[in-house]
Write an enzyme that holds these catalytic residues in place. Sequence first.
Site, short mmCIF file in Angstrom:
data_model
loop_
_atom_site.label_atom_id
_atom_site.label_comp_id
_atom_site.label_asym_id
_atom_site.label_seq_id
_atom_site.Cartn_x
_atom_site.Cartn_y
_atom_site.Cartn_z
N GLU A 319 -90.26 -9.72 90.78
CA GLU A 319 -90.50 -9.37 92.19
C GLU A 319 -89.82 -8.04 92.55
O GLU A 319 -90.45 -7.12 93.06
CB GLU A 319 -89.98 -10.49 93.09
CG GLU A 319 -90.10 -10.20 94.57
CD GLU A 319 -89.38 -11.22 95.42
OE1 GLU A 319 -89.61 -11.23 96.63
OE2 GLU A 319 -88.56 -11.99 94.88
N HIS A 320 -88.52 -7.96 92.33
CA HIS A 320 -87.76 -6.73 92.58
C HIS A 320 -87.36 -6.12 91.24
O HIS A 320 -86.81 -6.82 90.40
CB HIS A 320 -86.48 -7.01 93.37
CG HIS A 320 -86.68 -7.75 94.65
ND1 HIS A 320 -86.49 -9.12 94.75
CD2 HIS A 320 -87.06 -7.32 95.88
CE1 HIS A 320 -86.73 -9.50 95.99
NE2 HIS A 320 -87.08 -8.43 96.70
#
Length: 436
Positions: A319-320
Amino acid sequence: MAVTYLKRGKPVEERSADDASVRSVVEATLLDIETRGDVAVRELSAKFDNYTPARFQLSSSEISAAIQKVSDREMADIKFAQTQIRNFALAQRSTMTDLEVETLPGVILGHRNIPVQSVGCYVPGGKFPMVASAHMSVITASVAGVPRIAASAPPVHGMPHPAMVAAMHLAGAHEIYVLGGIQAIGAMAIGTQAIKPVHMIVGPGNAYVAEAKRQLYGRVGIDLFAGPTETMVIADDTVDAELCATDLLGQAEHGYNSPAVLLTNSHALAEETLLEIERILKILPTAETASVSWADYGEVIVCDTFDEMLDVANDVCSEHVQVMTDRDDWFLENMHSYGALFLGPRTNVANGDKVIGTNHTLPTKRAGRYTGGLWVGKFLKTHSYQRIESNAAASAIGEYGSRLCMLEGFVGHAEQCNMRVRRYGGKAIKYGFGAD
């Protein structure tokens, strides 16, 4: 390819077993909400949040009372963050234009970008009151022009959280509910006696919220599957272990199942980061959560080359992705599967989460392979239209349409075209499509 795991997280089989348990709970809960409506929602709120108000939607006076509890400094910070997020959303919206083009003489094709008519924005608040999530969903929907925005956040310590209420209100929510978890998602998507259903559900949440959205998808639209936070730090020896460990644990504190991965080509940095994580966990106030997440979902991966790091990063699809190397732009150009990139040691995921202006609702569980994060375009539906303005065009297109319909055996379709040829025809004008 030389890829070494200095630390692995919980085996995939165990994670799958956890997911199966969540699926079962969510399915039963959503059925209960659909069957019993407000009664089920009230029981769930009492069970999980110890909160049973006369009504879950806040009145104007209750919203004002909550906002009065927010300090001037907090309010100024919320407004600053919302300005950054609104400005970026407005810039994104300006890139999405309506279209109309005359593709042939008398043939007009176009599309319009039309906002979804009602949206339910979920603002998580289980372990931490996620004030920023109100900015990310409500502001973006507002900039897109959604005419009805319902926002819901769980109570904190048995009452509406003032800053969350302020953020939802200032962002532009038309309705504010104090409901959390599956009951909030179910009530907004399915509808109850007191809550009118919406057309789309957006916002991050825990595994139960993400699964509720998954099961409801189709009945309503969703932004994406945004479950427990994931983070990956891609680093080489241009940065130090303290920075890597801080960025990993800064996201691991979200919950007990937040994957955090260090990907590096420096064996020394990998070893030093493991030691630094041990040190920080002894003093981190949220270590009770972060330590479990790191133990069960933390990983340290060492590669020989940058190409190997790139392959692993795209495969993990976190995600990040925090990139701190001597070739950050190379990763920007070559990465294709992720939620959002944070480039360089001056940048960090926390700023992206809270204030810098990009949206923090991002794809998890490898969904970044096929979708990006929440943005103003998620609230817009691009609908096409067509118009024929001349008899010649109607006849010419009709001839081609009739033959192509008959090629597939659709006689009724062909007759639609034939009628236009008969009614508007004469000799058709040829447009260079080939022989009759």
